[in-house]
Design a protein around this motif. Structure first.
Motif, short mmCIF file in Angstrom:
data_model
loop_
_atom_site.label_atom_id
_atom_site.label_comp_id
_atom_site.label_asym_id
_atom_site.label_seq_id
_atom_site.Cartn_x
_atom_site.Cartn_y
_atom_site.Cartn_z
N ASP A 15 1.18 1.43 -4.32
CA ASP A 15 1.41 2.50 -5.28
C ASP A 15 2.81 3.04 -5.03
O ASP A 15 3.24 3.11 -3.87
CB ASP A 15 0.38 3.63 -5.10
N HIS A 17 3.91 6.01 -5.32
CA HIS A 17 3.93 7.40 -4.85
C HIS A 17 3.45 7.47 -3.40
O HIS A 17 2.28 7.22 -3.11
CB HIS A 17 3.04 8.29 -5.72
N PHE A 20 0.48 9.72 -2.77
CA PHE A 20 -0.80 9.16 -3.21
C PHE A 20 -1.32 8.17 -2.19
O PHE A 20 -2.52 8.16 -1.88
CB PHE A 20 -0.65 8.50 -4.58
N ARG A 21 -0.45 7.32 -1.64
CA ARG A 21 -0.90 6.36 -0.63
C ARG A 21 -1.48 7.08 0.58
O ARG A 21 -2.51 6.67 1.12
CB ARG A 21 0.27 5.45 -0.20
N ASP A 59 -1.81 -0.40 -7.98
CA ASP A 59 -1.47 0.40 -9.16
C ASP A 59 -0.97 -0.54 -10.25
O ASP A 59 -0.36 -1.57 -9.97
CB ASP A 59 -0.38 1.42 -8.79
N LYS A 107 -8.04 6.82 -11.03
CA LYS A 107 -7.75 7.66 -9.87
C LYS A 107 -8.62 8.91 -9.79
O LYS A 107 -8.45 9.72 -8.90
CB LYS A 107 -6.26 8.02 -9.85
N GLU A 179 -0.90 15.36 -11.61
CA GLU A 179 -1.54 14.04 -11.66
C GLU A 179 -0.56 12.93 -11.28
O GLU A 179 -0.92 11.96 -10.60
CB GLU A 179 -2.06 13.79 -13.08
N PHE A 181 2.45 13.39 -9.66
CA PHE A 181 3.31 13.73 -8.52
C PHE A 181 4.78 13.85 -8.95
O PHE A 181 5.69 13.33 -8.28
CB PHE A 181 3.18 12.71 -7.38
#
Length: 216
Positions: A15, A17, A20-21, A59, A107, A179, A181
């Motif tokens: 991903d 971001h 997010f990871r 992703d 997600k 959502e 980032f």
């Protein structure tokens, strides 16, 4: 008692971001063994080929060509791919499955649900968030023409598509920023660009445009 690392599913998370990871790793905890990460196509392919994981959490929209390009380029014959994306648009779901993914979840999935999805994909099951399975069935039954790519949609960047879909669904700018980032200012910039490229003048027109194209 947690499984030993030798017994846990080996996973690579892809991903763009970093936050997010980190969040996904925290949600997965000790239930799987995260052995690598990627943030674009090249880094993802390198991590997959080095680690040969059982499952890649992938992703759909990535710098360098997208999730399908990762699947196409990776030399890892025993690895299975599970798409994990903010997008639940039909063309993304169907394109990714046709590209070789074994499943597609959004997600909004919970940590325990994601662990279950990873384990099922490792065993060879096809796994989808509930409403996405219908897209796939419709596509392979022939009722969605996947080959026709909308000219207007082609004008938008991948990030603009993500912003467009969320705004068209009624998300506030603040919610879109959280959502994806990104900052609210960046959301506003993308939204202005989307309306300009699509020659639309309001959120209402955008929602109708997206609905007509089955993008919601």
């Amino acid at each position: 008692m947690a499984d030993s690392s030798a017994d846990r599913v080996r996973v690579v998370i892809v991903d763009d971001h970093a936050m997010f990871r980190v969040g996904v790793k925290a949600e997965l905890g000790d239930a799987v063994d995260v052995v690598g990460e990627g943030y674009d196509v090249d880094s993802a392919v390198a991590a997959i080929e080095q680690q040969q994981p059982a499952v890649v959490l992938l992703d759909v929209h990535l710098p360098g060509g997208g999730g399908v390009e990762v699947i196409r380029r990776s030399q890892a014959p025993d690895t299975r791919y599970l798409a994990l994306s903010v997008s639940d648009a039909a063309e993304d779901v169907i394109g990714t499955i046709r590209g070789g993914a074994r499943g597609y979840v959004t997600k909004t999935i919970t940590g325990p649900e994601l662990v279950d999805a990873i384990k099922r994909v490792q065993l060879g099951d096809a796994v989808f968030s509930p409403r996405l399975a219908g897209f796939v069935l419709d596509a392979f039954a022939g009722s969605i023409e996947v080959a026709s790519v909308d000219e207007d949609l082609d004008r938008l960047s991948e990030r603009e598509r993500e912003v467009m879909r969320l705004i068209a669904r009624g998300y506030a700018y603040k919610e879109v920023a959280k959502e994806l980032f990104i900052s609210i200012k960046t959301v506003e910039t993308h939204m202005s660009s989307v309306l300009r490229k699509l020659q639309l003048s309001s959120r209402h027109e955008l929602t109708k445009w997206a609905s007509d194209r089955r993008l919601l």
